[in-house]
Write a protein that holds these residues in place. Structure first.
Motif, short mmCIF file in Angstrom:
data_model
loop_
_atom_site.label_atom_id
_atom_site.label_comp_id
_atom_site.label_asym_id
_atom_site.label_seq_id
_atom_site.Cartn_x
_atom_site.Cartn_y
_atom_site.Cartn_z
N GLU A 59 0.83 -1.21 0.00
CA GLU A 59 0.00 0.00 0.00
C GLU A 59 0.86 1.25 0.00
N ASN A 60 1.97 1.22 0.71
CA ASN A 60 2.86 2.37 0.76
C ASN A 60 3.39 2.70 -0.64
N PHE A 61 3.72 1.66 -1.41
CA PHE A 61 4.27 1.89 -2.75
C PHE A 61 3.20 2.41 -3.70
N MET A 62 1.96 1.96 -3.53
CA MET A 62 0.94 2.26 -4.54
C MET A 62 0.23 3.59 -4.32
N GLU A 63 0.56 4.31 -3.26
CA GLU A 63 -0.03 5.65 -3.10
C GLU A 63 1.08 6.68 -2.93
N SER A 64 0.85 7.88 -3.46
CA SER A 64 1.83 8.96 -3.38
C SER A 64 1.45 10.03 -2.36
N ASN A 108 -3.66 -1.96 -10.41
CA ASN A 108 -4.08 -0.56 -10.27
C ASN A 108 -2.89 0.32 -10.62
N TYR A 109 -3.14 1.63 -10.75
CA TYR A 109 -2.09 2.51 -11.25
C TYR A 109 -2.44 3.95 -10.95
N HIS A 110 -1.43 4.80 -10.97
CA HIS A 110 -1.67 6.24 -11.04
C HIS A 110 -0.52 6.91 -11.78
N TRP A 111 -0.75 8.15 -12.19
CA TRP A 111 0.20 8.87 -13.04
C TRP A 111 0.66 10.14 -12.35
N ILE A 112 1.92 10.50 -12.60
CA ILE A 112 2.45 11.80 -12.17
C ILE A 112 3.15 12.41 -13.38
N THR A 113 2.74 13.62 -13.76
CA THR A 113 3.38 14.33 -14.87
C THR A 113 4.09 15.55 -14.30
N LYS A 114 5.43 15.56 -14.38
CA LYS A 114 6.20 16.65 -13.78
C LYS A 114 7.63 16.62 -14.32
N LEU A 145 2.96 4.70 -11.92
CA LEU A 145 3.17 3.91 -10.72
C LEU A 145 2.15 2.78 -10.74
N ILE A 146 2.64 1.55 -10.84
CA ILE A 146 1.80 0.41 -11.19
C ILE A 146 1.90 -0.66 -10.11
N THR A 147 0.75 -1.20 -9.72
CA THR A 147 0.70 -2.36 -8.83
C THR A 147 0.09 -3.52 -9.59
N TYR A 188 -1.14 -7.11 -9.24
CA TYR A 188 -1.54 -7.97 -8.13
C TYR A 188 -0.90 -9.36 -8.24
N PRO A 189 -0.45 -9.91 -7.11
CA PRO A 189 -0.68 -9.37 -5.78
C PRO A 189 0.39 -8.42 -5.26
N SER A 190 1.63 -8.51 -5.79
CA SER A 190 2.71 -7.87 -5.03
C SER A 190 3.87 -7.37 -5.86
N HIS A 191 3.65 -7.13 -7.16
CA HIS A 191 4.70 -6.59 -8.01
C HIS A 191 4.42 -5.10 -8.21
N LEU A 192 5.35 -4.26 -7.77
CA LEU A 192 5.15 -2.82 -7.70
C LEU A 192 6.22 -2.13 -8.54
N ILE A 193 5.80 -1.33 -9.51
CA ILE A 193 6.74 -0.72 -10.46
C ILE A 193 6.54 0.79 -10.51
N THR A 194 7.65 1.52 -10.42
CA THR A 194 7.68 2.93 -10.81
C THR A 194 8.39 3.01 -12.15
N LEU A 195 7.67 3.44 -13.16
CA LEU A 195 8.18 3.46 -14.54
C LEU A 195 8.23 4.90 -15.03
N THR A 196 9.43 5.39 -15.28
CA THR A 196 9.63 6.75 -15.78
C THR A 196 10.18 6.69 -17.20
N PRO A 197 10.24 7.83 -17.89
CA PRO A 197 10.81 7.80 -19.24
C PRO A 197 12.28 7.40 -19.29
N GLY A 198 12.99 7.50 -18.15
CA GLY A 198 14.41 7.20 -18.17
C GLY A 198 14.86 6.05 -17.31
N TYR A 199 14.06 5.66 -16.33
CA TYR A 199 14.46 4.56 -15.45
C TYR A 199 13.23 3.87 -14.89
N PHE A 200 13.44 2.72 -14.28
CA PHE A 200 12.39 2.06 -13.53
C PHE A 200 12.98 1.56 -12.22
#
Length: 384
Positions: free
Chosen positions: A201-206, A236-242, A268-270, A272-284
């Motif tokens: 849950e900590n990873f999947m919310e900002s 589930n997922y959410h986006w940050i544009t910055k 920011l992608i979850t 299920y059940p437990s694979h959590l990814i932060t995917l940016t244009p330059g790194y993950f």
């Protein structure tokens, strides 16, 4: 505590509408009986990520993983195929290999029974006098193993639909990044003193970023810029544009695949059940979680760069700066999530209302309720 109380409390929480949602009840995190239900209905059934395929680049490269109590070895065979086997010798049932590395053969450390990279028994010392023994009849049981966009997944469920069939919609959503071409630069394993769902849950919310990560990424995290749409069945997922704090957080100048806002959008992608990814244009970077008890979680932690940054002359510098930042972020997250688990065990602990920025937690709660308690999730027809 039996699992009856957590199940009843979880179902009650999962039926609330998002506009009046609360988090999962403390018993769902602290009950040993409920954890057993999770292992049986989730981890023994679902696809679980164990790392990136490029981390096992050469024949004989292997990693080990304990999945729902079952020791597994994932290895690259001589033909270049990824395989997964039971990591248990067929003689006296010792585990065969530990950690990660490279092996020409899999040799049991107990009596030196030896298996090739395809799992076939090739050597068994001092067995010639044993009537009825035939080494050709011995082969390590295979575990299902699939690759999806560069990730390696394993499952104990012989009938589980493929990873790709479950994640087709996600693959379409993140196609501009071409995540399959990103390169893992480090992979580690850790154990933290918290419940696996607290860390997920900590990873999947900002929502926590400005406070928990005030010393690192918090100052660059504008909550009003975050888009948290409803999740889908398998993720589930959410986006940050910055504009990112690190140069590698935005697209490399040589990246001609991404245009417009895609060049500065993070997913920011979850899964299920437990694979959590932060995917940016330059790194993950990613975590893959597995419970070790109600109060401990085993974590695979890794990260890497997009192909353009890997080809940059400063690639080593970029990897070092990414690893330094993520180590600092992990230290902050560890402090926060371990405090949450200590709080969950208090008699006064009660789940409060969720922010709209915690929409992924609401979706995750309903997923857990579906798997462990028979809750029926619903989705718009367009999202099915």
């Amino acid at each position: 505590m039996s699992s009856t109380q957590p199940v009843a409390e979880l179902l009650q929480a999962a039926t609330r509408p998002m506009e009046d949602a609360r988090g999962m009840p403390p018993s769902v995190y602290t009950s040993a009986e409920f954890l057993e239900r999770e292992l049986e209905t989730i981890f023994a059934k679902e696809w679980v990520c164990v790392g990136r395929a490029e981390g096992l680049a050469n024949p004989g490269d292997y990693l080990t993983y304990d999945l729902a109590g079952q020791p597994v070895v994932v290895i690259r065979d001589k033909s270049g195929q990824l395989r997964a086997f039971s990591n248990v010798c067929l003689h006296r049932m010792s585990t065969i290999v530990e950690g990660t590395g490279n092996k020409r053969l899999l040799v049991c450390p107990y009596h030196a029974w030896t298996y090739d990279l395809e799992g076939r028994l090739r050597g068994a010392p001092f067995m010639t006098r044993t009537t009825g023994f035939c080494k050709e009849n011995y082969a390590l049981p295979q575990i299902r193993c699939e690759k999806w966009l560069g990730w390696i997944y394993i499952t104990l469920d012989k009938d589980r639909p493929s990873v790709a069939s479950a994640l087709g919609e996600l693959q379409r959503m993140i196609a501009p990044y071409q995540m399959e071409n990103y390169v893992e630069c480090f992979r580690e394993t850790h154990v933290w003193d918290t419940n696996w769902k607290v860390l997920a849950e900590n990873f999947m919310e900002s929502y926590h970023l400005p406070v928990c990560h005030a010393a690192t990424v918090g100052g660059h995290s504008r909550l009003e810029e975050m888009d948290c749409p409803p999740g889908l069945r398998a993720f589930n997922y959410h986006w940050i544009t910055k504009e990112a704090s690190l140069a590698i957080g935005n697209a490399h100048p040589d990246n001609t695949r991404l245009t417009g806002d895609w060049r500065k959008t993070t997913a920011l992608i979850t899964l299920y059940p437990s694979h959590l990814i932060t995917l940016t244009p330059g790194y993950f970077w990613y975590l893959s979680l597995h419970p070790k008890g109600t109060g401990q979680v085993s974590m695979v932690f890794g990260g890497g760069l997009s192909p353009e940054f890997m080809a940059d002359p400063r690639a080593e510098e970029y990897v070092a700066s990414l690893k330094t930042l993520l180590d600092e972020v992990n230290a902050e997250d560890r402090g926060c999530t371990e405090k949450v688990f200590r709080g969950l065990n208090a008699d006064a602990a009660r789940a409060g209302h969720l922010s709209y920025l915690e929409r992924p937690i609401y979706d995750f709660m309903q997923y857990i309720a579906e798997r462990t308690a028979g809750f029926e999730r619903s989705f718009p027809l367009a999202a099915e």
